[in-house]
Design a protein around this motif. Structure first.
Motif, PDB file in Angstrom:
ATOM      1  N   LEU A   1     -18.634  -4.572  22.737  1.00 13.46           N
ATOM      2  CA  LEU A   1     -18.313  -4.964  21.363  1.00 13.46           C
ATOM      3  C   LEU A   1     -17.331  -3.989  20.728  1.00 13.46           C
ATOM      4  CD1 LEU A   1     -18.773  -6.874  18.965  1.00 13.46           C
ATOM      5  CD2 LEU A   1     -20.700  -5.403  18.301  1.00 13.46           C
ATOM      6  N   GLY A   2     -17.569  -2.696  20.895  1.00 11.49           N
ATOM      7  CA  GLY A   2     -16.658  -1.700  20.324  1.00 11.49           C
ATOM      8  C   GLY A   2     -15.249  -1.865  20.852  1.00 11.49           C
ATOM      9  N   SER A   3     -15.127  -2.058  22.151  1.00 13.23           N
ATOM     10  CA  SER A   3     -13.825  -2.245  22.785  1.00 13.23           C
ATOM     11  C   SER A   3     -13.153  -3.521  22.296  1.00 13.23           C
ATOM     12  CB  SER A   3     -14.017  -2.281  24.306  1.00 13.23           C
ATOM     13  OG  SER A   3     -12.800  -2.497  24.956  1.00 13.23           O
TER      14      SER A   3
ATOM     15  N   GLY B   1      -7.981  -5.360  16.738  1.00 16.35           N
ATOM     16  CA  GLY B   1      -7.458  -4.732  15.527  1.00 16.35           C
ATOM     17  C   GLY B   1      -8.416  -4.762  14.360  1.00 16.35           C
ATOM     18  N   ILE B   2      -9.707  -4.871  14.665  1.00 17.13           N
ATOM     19  CA  ILE B   2     -10.739  -4.912  13.627  1.00 17.13           C
ATOM     20  C   ILE B   2     -11.394  -3.539  13.541  1.00 17.13           C
ATOM     21  CG2 ILE B   2     -12.928  -5.960  12.919  1.00 17.13           C
ATOM     22  CD1 ILE B   2     -12.031  -8.484  14.476  1.00 17.13           C
ATOM     23  N   ASP B   3     -11.348  -2.937  12.352  1.00 19.63           N
ATOM     24  CA  ASP B   3     -12.001  -1.647  12.126  1.00 19.63           C
ATOM     25  C   ASP B   3     -13.512  -1.817  12.164  1.00 19.63           C
ATOM     26  OD1 ASP B   3      -9.406  -0.781  11.660  1.00 19.63           O
ATOM     27  OD2 ASP B   3      -9.665  -0.594   9.489  1.00 19.63           O
ATOM     28  N   ILE B   4     -14.204  -0.763  12.567  1.00 19.80           N
ATOM     29  CA  ILE B   4     -15.663  -0.768  12.634  1.00 19.80           C
ATOM     30  C   ILE B   4     -16.224   0.170  11.585  1.00 19.80           C
ATOM     31  CG2 ILE B   4     -17.667  -0.114  14.047  1.00 19.80           C
ATOM     32  CD1 ILE B   4     -16.012  -0.897  16.521  1.00 19.80           C
ATOM     33  N   VAL B   5     -17.238  -0.306  10.876  1.00 22.71           N
ATOM     34  CA  VAL B   5     -18.061   0.524   9.998  1.00 22.71           C
ATOM     35  C   VAL B   5     -19.447   0.525  10.634  1.00 22.71           C
ATOM     36  CG1 VAL B   5     -19.037   0.808   7.687  1.00 22.71           C
ATOM     37  CG2 VAL B   5     -16.781  -0.244   7.968  1.00 22.71           C
TER      38      VAL B   5
ATOM     39  N   ARG C   1     -11.873   4.935  22.270  1.00 19.77           N
ATOM     40  CA  ARG C   1     -11.095   4.980  23.519  1.00 19.77           C
ATOM     41  C   ARG C   1      -9.979   3.943  23.520  1.00 19.77           C
ATOM     42  NH1 ARG C   1     -16.069   6.054  25.971  1.00 19.77           N
ATOM     43  NH2 ARG C   1     -16.435   3.855  26.426  1.00 19.77           N
ATOM     44  N   GLU C   2     -10.214   2.827  22.825  1.00 20.73           N
ATOM     45  CA  GLU C   2      -9.212   1.758  22.750  1.00 20.73           C
ATOM     46  C   GLU C   2      -8.245   1.953  21.590  1.00 20.73           C
ATOM     47  OE1 GLU C   2      -8.655  -0.557  24.905  1.00 20.73           O
ATOM     48  OE2 GLU C   2     -10.440  -0.284  26.154  1.00 20.73           O
ATOM     49  N   GLY C   3      -8.376   3.082  20.877  1.00 18.46           N
ATOM     50  CA  GLY C   3      -7.481   3.349  19.751  1.00 18.46           C
ATOM     51  C   GLY C   3      -7.899   2.698  18.452  1.00 18.46           C
TER      52      GLY C   3
END
Length: 193
Positions: free
Chosen positions: A25-27, A33-37, A55-57
């Motif tokens: 999911l994080g990757s 291009g979706i930021d994670i909170v 790791r994926e930027g």
């Protein structure tokens, strides 16, 4: 959606599938291009989620209460780490920052966060998609409880269907993108008072 809040655990759980799902999911979110909170920890599925996105930027924003900063080992490599005063402030800040919500398998804290943002959606306090990633049938009993709530008259079908769920991260994200909140309806049926 520019930013999704992900609720997950400070533990890995007993199955390697939980860590794998958090990493996938994080990757995926980073590549889209979706930021994670998220909760701000470096451990558990929280850490796996953050590490894979970084790791994926991807951009990862952690929100952690002062009382948990040391216990959950706040992640020191995040794009941004917000330290707040309480669990209530954490949830409010995550809701404020996010355009949608995903729950991974987790414990009571994860369930409580999911239930709260779902309740806010049910009441019309926000119109953002709320979803859960049902890794290896983890949430089957929870989903069955929602069916039972509807059968017993405590939840409308239109409200129950507001909870998006899938066992595949890409399919879940697609469901969130196409989400259309139902028209606001009274939560209380006056005929039952």
């Amino acid at each position: 959606m520019k930013r999704i809040a992900v609720f997950c655990g400070s533990r890995m759980g007993n199955s390697p599938q939980y860590k794998e799902a958090a990493s996938v999911l994080g990757s995926l979110l980073a590549k889209e291009g979706i930021d994670i909170v998220y909760g701000g920890a470096s451990v558990g599925t929280m850490g796996a989620l953050a590490d894979s996105a970084l790791r994926e930027g991807g951009k990862v924003i952690g929100v952690i209460p002062q009382m948990l900063e040391q216990r959950e080992l706040s992640h020191q490599g995040l794009s941004e780490l917000l330290v707040v005063g309480s669990m209530h402030e954490r949830k409010a800040k995550m809701e404020e920052l996010a355009d949608g919500f995903i729950a991974l398998p987790g414990g009571p804290g994860t369930l409580e966060e999911l239930a709260e943002v779902f309740t806010w959606a049910q009441l019309g306090a926000h119109r953002k998609p709320v979803a859960l990633l049902n890794v290896d049938h983890y949430y089957d009993h929870f989903l069955n409880l929602f069916v039972h709530m509807q059968k017993e008259g405590f939840l409308e079908e239109s409200q129950r269907s507001m909870l998006i769920h899938d066992n595949d991260a890409a399919a879940l994200l697609a469901g969130m993108r196409s989400y259309q909140p139902p028209h606001a309806a009274p939560v209380i049926d006056r005929s039952q008072t």
